[in-house]
Enzyme design. Structure first.
Site, PDB file in Angstrom:
ATOM      1  N   THR A 282       0.853  -1.191   0.000  1.00 35.51           N
ATOM      2  CA  THR A 282       0.000   0.000   0.000  1.00 35.51           C
ATOM      3  C   THR A 282       0.887   1.238   0.000  1.00 35.51           C
ATOM      4  O   THR A 282       2.081   1.152  -0.309  1.00 35.51           O
ATOM      5  CB  THR A 282      -1.015  -0.048   1.164  1.00 35.51           C
ATOM      6  N   ASN A 283       0.325   2.393   0.308  1.00 39.84           N
ATOM      7  CA  ASN A 283       1.108   3.629   0.312  1.00 39.84           C
ATOM      8  C   ASN A 283       0.686   4.515   1.478  1.00 39.84           C
ATOM      9  O   ASN A 283      -0.202   4.159   2.243  1.00 39.84           O
ATOM     10  CB  ASN A 283       0.960   4.342  -1.039  1.00 39.84           C
ATOM     11  N   ASP A 284       1.302   5.689   1.575  1.00 42.36           N
ATOM     12  CA  ASP A 284       1.112   6.559   2.739  1.00 42.36           C
ATOM     13  C   ASP A 284      -0.127   7.443   2.684  1.00 42.36           C
ATOM     14  O   ASP A 284      -0.287   8.315   3.539  1.00 42.36           O
ATOM     15  CB  ASP A 284       2.331   7.479   2.893  1.00 42.36           C
ATOM     16  N   SER A 285      -0.999   7.266   1.712  1.00 43.25           N
ATOM     17  CA  SER A 285      -2.165   8.146   1.623  1.00 43.25           C
ATOM     18  C   SER A 285      -3.014   8.084   2.894  1.00 43.25           C
ATOM     19  O   SER A 285      -3.316   7.008   3.404  1.00 43.25           O
ATOM     20  CB  SER A 285      -3.022   7.740   0.423  1.00 43.25           C
TER      21      SER A 285
END
Ligand code: C5P
Length: 221
Positions: free
Chosen positions: A29-32
């Protein structure tokens, strides 16, 4: 004065990060944080729009009074957005969609074996570009997080994906981008810079963006 700007309009906004499964207990996933998209949903509601929030992983609660559609992967988000696009007047893609996903999600937890392992990734579909290809009357807005040549990349992206507006932020500037409560953005259309906003709360960025969109919509019934 802004209260009724989007009265009767149907708006879909995507937010948060997508989750791309590796196996039943692991993912990419990512840091959003989802904050920008959630602020857009909340402000649009306040301005009178009927709002659908299609959200991946996010760290903030959903605003009241909007329809919330929870999705996990980019493929799920694509399905959720494309199946609802026809009913919308405005579609805003503030989600951080993973560019790649594991080529296959293992059905069982992957066992530890050799000292090295390779994870094969395949490209995800570009939802914003597909919206651009299929759009009829929808007003489409993209976001772009850049670390260099913000203007050139923003305009190139807007044209390639056939968006009506593109909101670009330089994520190397403190207080702009992932996880923060503020954002520093420039808004572009195909002709170039529309507005360079000062550092503002994501709520205020959302309000300015929605006011610009409202000005550009065909006059309502
Ligand atoms: O990742 P990129 O800079 O190309 O993202 C620009 C815009 O395209 C964003 O609005 C993002 O939500 C959207 N996007 C998408 N599907 C992808 C990648 C990006 O809709 N697979």
């Amino acid at each position: 004065a802004e209260e009724g700007l989007l009265r009767g309009r149907r708006l879909l906004v995507t937010a948060g990060g997508t989750v791309e499964r590796i196996d039943p207990v692991r993912y990419l996933t990512n840091d959003s944080s989802g904050k920008m998209g959630y602020a857009i949903a909340e402000e649009a509601r306040r301005m009178g729009a009927r709002v659908t929030l299609v959200t991946g992983r996010a760290s903030v609660p959903a605003p009241a009074g909007v329809e919330v559609v929870r999705v996990e992967s980019a493929l799920d988000m694509r399905e959720a957005v494309l199946s609802r696009m026809e009913q919308q007047d405005i579609i805003i893609k503030a989600a951080a969609v993973a560019d790649y996903r594991p080529a296959e999600a293992a059905q069982q937890k992957i066992k530890k074996k050799s000292d090295e392992m390779t994870l094969q990734l395949v490209k995800n579909p570009d939802i914003l570009a597909e919206l651009g290809e299929r759009k009829t009357t929808q007003f489409i807005v993209g976001f772009a997080a850049e670390t260099q040549n913000v203007e050139a990349y923003a305009i190139e992206k807007l044209k390639r994906k056939r968006s009506d507006l593109l909101v670009a932020n330089d994520v190397t500037v403190e207080g702009a981008g992932f996880g923060t409560d503020t954002n520093l953005v420039r808004i572009y259309d195909a002709a170039g810079l529309v507005e360079a906003l000062p550092m503002l709360s994501k709520q205020d960025v959302a309000a300015r963006l929605l006011a610009l969109i409202a000005e550009r919509l065909p006059k309502g019934e």
